[in-house]
Design a protein around this motif. Structure first.
Motif, PDB file in Angstrom:
ATOM      1  N   HIS A 106      11.779  49.439 -27.633  1.00  0.00           N
ATOM      2  CA  HIS A 106      11.430  48.257 -28.419  1.00  0.00           C
ATOM      3  C   HIS A 106      11.651  46.960 -27.653  1.00  0.00           C
ATOM      4  N   GLU A 107      12.490  46.991 -26.592  1.00  0.00           N
ATOM      5  CA  GLU A 107      12.834  45.754 -25.898  1.00  0.00           C
ATOM      6  C   GLU A 107      11.647  45.152 -25.160  1.00  0.00           C
ATOM      7  N   THR A 109       8.539  45.039 -26.408  1.00  0.00           N
ATOM      8  CA  THR A 109       7.487  44.783 -27.387  1.00  0.00           C
ATOM      9  C   THR A 109       6.958  43.353 -27.256  1.00  0.00           C
ATOM     10  N   ARG A 276       7.059  49.533 -30.980  1.00  0.00           N
ATOM     11  CA  ARG A 276       6.130  49.120 -29.922  1.00  0.00           C
ATOM     12  C   ARG A 276       4.677  49.235 -30.375  1.00  0.00           C
ATOM     13  N   PHE A 327      11.793  37.713 -31.534  1.00  0.00           N
ATOM     14  CA  PHE A 327      11.314  38.436 -30.360  1.00  0.00           C
ATOM     15  C   PHE A 327      11.988  37.992 -29.075  1.00  0.00           C
ATOM     16  N   LEU A 330      15.267  40.767 -28.709  1.00  0.00           N
ATOM     17  CA  LEU A 330      14.978  42.170 -28.974  1.00  0.00           C
ATOM     18  C   LEU A 330      16.094  43.096 -28.508  1.00  0.00           C
ATOM     19  N   LEU A 333      18.510  43.893 -31.193  1.00  0.00           N
ATOM     20  CA  LEU A 333      18.010  44.460 -32.436  1.00  0.00           C
ATOM     21  C   LEU A 333      18.071  45.977 -32.401  1.00  0.00           C
ATOM     22  N   PRO A 335      15.955  48.951 -33.712  1.00  0.00           N
ATOM     23  CA  PRO A 335      14.627  49.122 -34.308  1.00  0.00           C
ATOM     24  C   PRO A 335      14.651  49.899 -35.615  1.00  0.00           C
TER      25      PRO A 335
END
Length: 367
Positions: A106-107, A109, A276, A327, A330, A333, A335
């Protein structure tokens, strides 16, 4: 049913835990290593194939696959100990980095405002110009030698000119593809379903897929809603160990992850994939206002309930909700927790295992 939606994307693996290229002429990791070991001044290089077992032991074979004798294996280690240790150490680092990366998909994205496409520069440098060699003094005195020297210079210049023209053609084709991609993402991705699909393919190929992955999707509501079904690996297909290089042996040492860590890695990967995919849809398909992403595992029996699929999660998100995420933070966070703030169908046991759910269906009443 074979699949719920009428469009399908097939993605090749992006991470291969069984093969890693280290440098020209040397590849390491199951199913094997191909290595050229330098000999003495008069010896030819010795080609050797190495096999790494699940326990990390190294087996030595001839280039034709024949198992080496113990004496032959000792000779290989004597000649190439430093090279083997360097390669194995680098391979361990790479495998462990891949393991960690699967839990942090996710980092990378893209933010929803990162629309459009910036054409890439052609990565290949042009051929280096060839400098003409000057004739030796005696070649200037002997006409046949001077003519041979001039012909050799002309031949090298002609080869360079041919190589440069070939490079120009490759660069022109690359630039044309980049220009077409830019036009597709800037213009056609608004209302052309084929262009939207191609854009998704290119963006989703940026993900790390441990195996060939299928994604079925549908565009509805005048292309303002997208629904995607993602074919996910099972826990048994995920890496279950870290690797290290012992200080005094030429081998790999595996250390199995705990069951808790394996389950956490699996959940992080599944949630990271969903994150993603949502990011790709909102950033690269500007017309999309609603996205539904569901993840499933294939069942051995295609006649089973659910059309041979076991759905593990299903989430639907609006562009407005997605734009509210931080964002620029990230890395901090989770996910799985972020997805839980949206409309999410997901059930987990106390031990962290995902249970079967019924996925969302595209519905005009979303609005």
């Amino acid at each position: 049913m074979e699949f719920r939606f009428q469009r399908r994307i097939r993605l090749a693996p992006g991470v291969r835990f069984h093969t890693t290229r280290l440098r020209p002429g040397l590849s390491l990791g199951p199913p094997g290593i191909s290595l050229l070991i330098a000999g003495g001044e008069a010896d030819e290089p010795l080609p050797v194939d190495l096999e790494i077992t699940a326990s990390g032991e190294v087996r030595y074979r001839q280039a034709d696959g024949t198992r080496m004798t113990a004496a032959g294996a000792r000779e290989v280690r004597r000649r190439a100990e430093a090279e083997l240790r360097e390669a194995l150490g680098a391979h361990c680092e790479d495998l462990n980095a891949q393991l960690e990366r699967l839990g942090r998909l996710h980092e990378q994205t893209p933010a929803p405002d990162a629309t459009g496409y910036r054409p890439r520069s052609y990565p290949e440098s042009p051929p280096v110009p060839v400098a003409e060699t000057r004739p030796a003094w005696w070649q200037g005195l002997w006409a046949p030698a001077r003519r041979r020297h001039d012909r050799e210079n002309a031949r090298r210049q002609a080869e360079h000119a041919q190589a440069y023209r070939a490079w120009e053609w490759r660069k022109a084709e690359f630039d044309a593809r980049e220009f077409q991609r830019q036009r597709r993402e800037d213009e056609a991705s608004w209302d052309d379903p084929d262009a939207m699909q191609q854009t998704l393919v290119e963006r989703l190929e940026e993900l790390d897929w441990p195996r060939e992955t299928l994604i079925d999707f549908a565009l509805v509501d005048d292309y303002r809603t997208i629904a995607l079904d993602i074919d996910l690996p099972g826990p048994e297909e995920m890496p279950d160990r870290r690797w290290s290089m012992p200080a005094k042996r030429i081998k790999l040492s595996p250390q199995r992850l705990t069951v808790t860590r394996q389950r956490q890695l699996y959940r992080d990967y599944l949630h990271g994939v969903a994150f993603r995919v949502l990011g790709a849809a909102f950033a690269r398909l500007p017309r999309i206002e609603l996205a539904l992403v569901s993840g499933y595992r294939r069942l051995d029996d295609p006649a089973a309930d659910g059309g041979g699929r076991r759905y593990l999660f299903s989430v639907k998100v609006s562009r407005e909700q997605w734009q509210g995420l931080a964002f620029d933070e990230l890395a901090s966070l989770d996910p799985g927790e972020v997805l839980a703030d949206f409309s999410l169908r997901r059930e987990m046991t106390r031990g962290g295992e995902l249970c079967d759910i019924t996925p969302f269906e595209p519905d005009w009443r979303w609005r």
